[in-house]
Scaffold this active site. Structure first.
Site, short mmCIF file in Angstrom:
data_model
loop_
_atom_site.label_atom_id
_atom_site.label_comp_id
_atom_site.label_asym_id
_atom_site.label_seq_id
_atom_site.Cartn_x
_atom_site.Cartn_y
_atom_site.Cartn_z
N LYS A 1 58.01 63.22 55.47
CA LYS A 1 57.00 64.02 56.15
C LYS A 1 56.96 63.81 57.66
O LYS A 1 56.58 64.70 58.41
CB LYS A 1 55.61 63.70 55.57
CG LYS A 1 55.40 64.25 54.17
CD LYS A 1 54.10 63.74 53.56
CE LYS A 1 53.07 64.81 53.51
NZ LYS A 1 51.91 64.44 52.69
N ASP B 1 47.55 69.30 54.30
CA ASP B 1 46.73 68.26 53.65
C ASP B 1 45.29 68.26 54.16
O ASP B 1 44.35 68.02 53.41
CB ASP B 1 47.34 66.86 53.90
CG ASP B 1 48.63 66.65 53.12
OD1 ASP B 1 48.76 67.21 52.02
OD2 ASP B 1 49.51 65.92 53.62
N ARG C 1 47.14 47.62 60.78
CA ARG C 1 47.59 49.00 60.52
C ARG C 1 46.45 49.99 60.76
O ARG C 1 46.63 51.06 61.31
CB ARG C 1 48.09 49.09 59.08
CG ARG C 1 48.82 50.37 58.77
CD ARG C 1 49.40 50.31 57.37
NE ARG C 1 50.15 51.50 57.06
CZ ARG C 1 50.57 51.81 55.83
NH1 ARG C 1 50.32 51.01 54.82
NH2 ARG C 1 51.25 52.90 55.63
N ALA D 1 44.98 53.02 55.14
CA ALA D 1 45.36 53.40 56.51
C ALA D 1 46.78 53.93 56.55
O ALA D 1 47.46 53.82 57.57
CB ALA D 1 45.19 52.19 57.44
N GLY D 2 47.25 54.51 55.44
CA GLY D 2 48.59 55.08 55.40
C GLY D 2 48.59 56.55 55.79
O GLY D 2 47.69 57.02 56.49
N GLY D 3 49.60 57.28 55.30
CA GLY D 3 49.75 58.69 55.67
C GLY D 3 48.59 59.55 55.21
O GLY D 3 48.10 60.42 55.95
N GLY E 1 41.29 63.59 43.01
CA GLY E 1 42.32 64.06 43.94
C GLY E 1 43.01 65.36 43.55
O GLY E 1 43.74 65.93 44.37
N ASN F 1 40.88 48.51 55.59
CA ASN F 1 42.26 48.35 55.08
C ASN F 1 42.63 46.89 54.94
O ASN F 1 42.22 46.05 55.75
CB ASN F 1 43.25 49.04 56.02
CG ASN F 1 44.58 49.30 55.33
OD1 ASN F 1 44.61 49.77 54.21
ND2 ASN F 1 45.68 48.99 56.01
N ARG F 2 43.41 46.60 53.90
CA ARG F 2 43.91 45.25 53.65
C ARG F 2 44.59 44.71 54.92
O ARG F 2 44.36 43.58 55.33
CB ARG F 2 44.89 45.32 52.48
CG ARG F 2 45.60 44.04 52.16
CD ARG F 2 46.51 44.23 50.99
NE ARG F 2 47.57 45.22 51.23
CZ ARG F 2 48.52 45.53 50.36
NH1 ARG F 2 48.55 44.94 49.18
NH2 ARG F 2 49.44 46.43 50.65
N THR G 1 57.72 65.97 51.03
CA THR G 1 56.88 64.83 50.61
C THR G 1 57.47 63.54 51.17
O THR G 1 58.51 63.53 51.83
CB THR G 1 56.78 64.74 49.07
OG1 THR G 1 58.07 64.44 48.56
CG2 THR G 1 56.27 66.02 48.45
P1 NAP Z 1 50.81 54.81 51.92
O1 NAP Z 1 51.13 55.43 53.24
O2 NAP Z 1 51.84 54.01 51.23
O3 NAP Z 1 49.46 53.92 52.11
C1 NAP Z 1 49.00 53.14 51.06
C2 NAP Z 1 47.66 52.50 51.41
O4 NAP Z 1 47.22 51.80 50.26
C3 NAP Z 1 47.72 51.50 52.55
O5 NAP Z 1 46.51 51.53 53.28
C4 NAP Z 1 47.85 50.16 51.79
O6 NAP Z 1 47.33 49.06 52.51
C5 NAP Z 1 46.97 50.44 50.61
N1 NAP Z 1 47.32 49.57 49.48
C6 NAP Z 1 48.43 49.66 48.69
N2 NAP Z 1 48.40 48.69 47.78
C7 NAP Z 1 47.27 47.95 47.98
C8 NAP Z 1 46.70 46.81 47.37
N3 NAP Z 1 47.28 46.18 46.35
N4 NAP Z 1 45.50 46.35 47.86
C9 NAP Z 1 44.90 46.95 48.90
N5 NAP Z 1 45.40 48.05 49.55
C10 NAP Z 1 46.58 48.53 49.08
O7 NAP Z 1 50.36 55.93 50.88
P2 NAP Z 1 49.72 57.37 51.18
O8 NAP Z 1 50.78 58.38 51.34
O9 NAP Z 1 48.73 57.22 52.27
O10 NAP Z 1 49.00 57.70 49.77
C11 NAP Z 1 47.90 56.95 49.30
C12 NAP Z 1 47.41 57.53 47.98
O11 NAP Z 1 46.84 58.83 48.18
C13 NAP Z 1 48.50 57.69 46.92
O12 NAP Z 1 48.00 57.28 45.67
C14 NAP Z 1 48.77 59.19 46.91
O13 NAP Z 1 49.20 59.65 45.65
C15 NAP Z 1 47.38 59.74 47.22
N6 NAP Z 1 47.44 61.07 47.86
C16 NAP Z 1 46.82 62.10 47.22
C17 NAP Z 1 46.86 63.36 47.79
C18 NAP Z 1 46.17 64.50 47.10
O14 NAP Z 1 46.49 65.65 47.40
N7 NAP Z 1 45.22 64.25 46.22
C19 NAP Z 1 47.53 63.58 49.00
C20 NAP Z 1 48.16 62.50 49.62
C21 NAP Z 1 48.11 61.23 49.03
P3 NAP Z 1 48.26 48.21 53.54
O15 NAP Z 1 48.28 48.99 54.83
O16 NAP Z 1 47.55 46.91 53.66
O17 NAP Z 1 49.62 48.08 52.90
#
Ligand code: NAP
Length: 285
Positions: free
Chosen positions: A65, A101, A155, A127-129, A248, A150-151, A61
């Site tokens: 990753k 995933d 990115r 636009a994250g992982g 999710g 995306n904010r 995780t």
């Molecule tokens: P990450 O790489 O940290 O990306 C986070 C994203 O959220 C970025 O696009 C970020 O925007 C945005 N963000 C964070 N805070 C924000 C705010 N205050 N306002 C606007 N945008 C905001 O995280 P990730 O790994 O991609 O995971 C994202 C979510 O998906 C998590 O909650 C995770 O638990 C969930 N997830 C679920 C599964 C599942 O199996 N259901 C699998 C993977 C992930 P910026 O680029 O502008 O910072």
């Protein structure tokens, strides 16, 4: 007895031990699934330990990753597209990396929401992982278009610049998250997907949604990758507006079920896993 485990940030909890062990026990397998907290500077040692005959494999995780890729012997082709490994298999001391995933996301979409993404238009927040895996999944499934909102626009643009050469039929575009950008993205979408952490318990943003509620239409599917709480702000807005919703949790369990199959070559008992994940997360059905 052989061992499996999740290689995770020492500060973070993981639900994988609960639902993977429940699946192992349900099938009566001689396996033990553990939590393996690992700091970034201990990752190489942790990975070399996976080559032991007593280890069958691992999940990986955040934050490992991406960095784990260079420590493995071979990578499934999908890993190169997603740019991340979440599953490792030890075959006689050789380590192979996989990403489940994409499969988890698509299985939940098709089986739990009965939504075929082929030829459909998506607006995706984040636009994250997770967003990267979702865009790859939608490209694999031949979606018509994906707009990444995306904010941090830069990115989102970097993400799509990376993925565009791999897109065959799916049109990819990136916009920022202004009100106007959201109006355009949502009005051209059959489905909205939240890949941000907004709404996630413990994120500091619980109770927030990335999507302006008034843009949700009854004919849309709204898919929130956040799995705790089960009823996020986005999903409750969507229900109020008459849209179909998907949380999710199924994706979380299906990506784990796909890992389980890689290790054991057995179909995972997903109902058992789902029930155990709900208990571990403290969320209701
Ligand atoms: P990450 O790489 O940290 O990306 C986070 C994203 O959220 C970025 O696009 C970020 O925007 C945005 N963000 C964070 N805070 C924000 C705010 N205050 N306002 C606007 N945008 C905001 O995280 P990730 O790994 O991609 O995971 C994202 C979510 O998906 C998590 O909650 C995770 O638990 C969930 N997830 C679920 C599964 C599942 O199996 N259901 C699998 C993977 C992930 P910026 O680029 O502008 O910072």
């Amino acid at each position: 007895m052989q061992y499996l485990g999740v290689i995770t940030d020492p500060e973070k909890q993981s639900t994988s031990p609960a639902f993977q062990q429940a699946a192992i026990d349900a099938l009566g397998l001689e396996l033990k699934y553990e939590r393996w907290p690992t700091a970034p500077d201990g990752l190489a040692t942790r990975i070399s330990g996976l080559r032991a005959p007593a280890v069958l494999g691992a999940n990986v995780t955040i934050p490992h990753k991406e960095s784990v890729m260079r420590l493995l012997d071979d990578l499934d082709p999908l890993v190169h597209r997603v740019g991340a490994v979440n599953t490792i298999l030890n075959r006689g001391g050789r380590l192979s990396g996989y990403n489940t995933d994409v499969e988890g996301f698509l299985r939940a979409l098709r089986e739990d929401a009965a939504f075929d993404p082929k030829g459909r238009r998506f607006a995706l927040a984040g636009a994250g992982g997770a967003a990267r895996a979702v865009v790859v999944a939608l490209m694999e499934a031949r979606a018509e278009s994906v707009t990444v909102v995306n904010r941090t626009l830069d990115r989102a643009e970097r993400l799509l610049a990376d993925l565009r050469p791999l897109a065959t039929v799916t049109a990819l575009s990136a916009v920022s998250d202004t009100a106007e950008d959201w109006v355009n993205a949502a009005s051209n979408a059959d489905a909205l997907v939240n890949c941000t952490s907004l709404g996630m318990a413990g994120s500091g943003h619980e109770g927030r949604s990335p999507v302006p509620a008034e843009l949700i239409r009854p004919d849309m599917l709204v898919y929130d990758l956040v799995y705790r709480p089960a009823d996020t702000r986005l999903l409750s807005d969507a229900k109020e507006r008459g849209a179909r919703t998907l949380g999710g949790l199924p994706m979380l369990v299906y990506q784990g079920a796909a890992s389980f199959k890689i290790w054991t070559v057995r179909d995972a008992p997903v109902d058992v896993m789902l029930a155990a994940a709900r208990v571990a997360l403290g969320v209701s059905a």
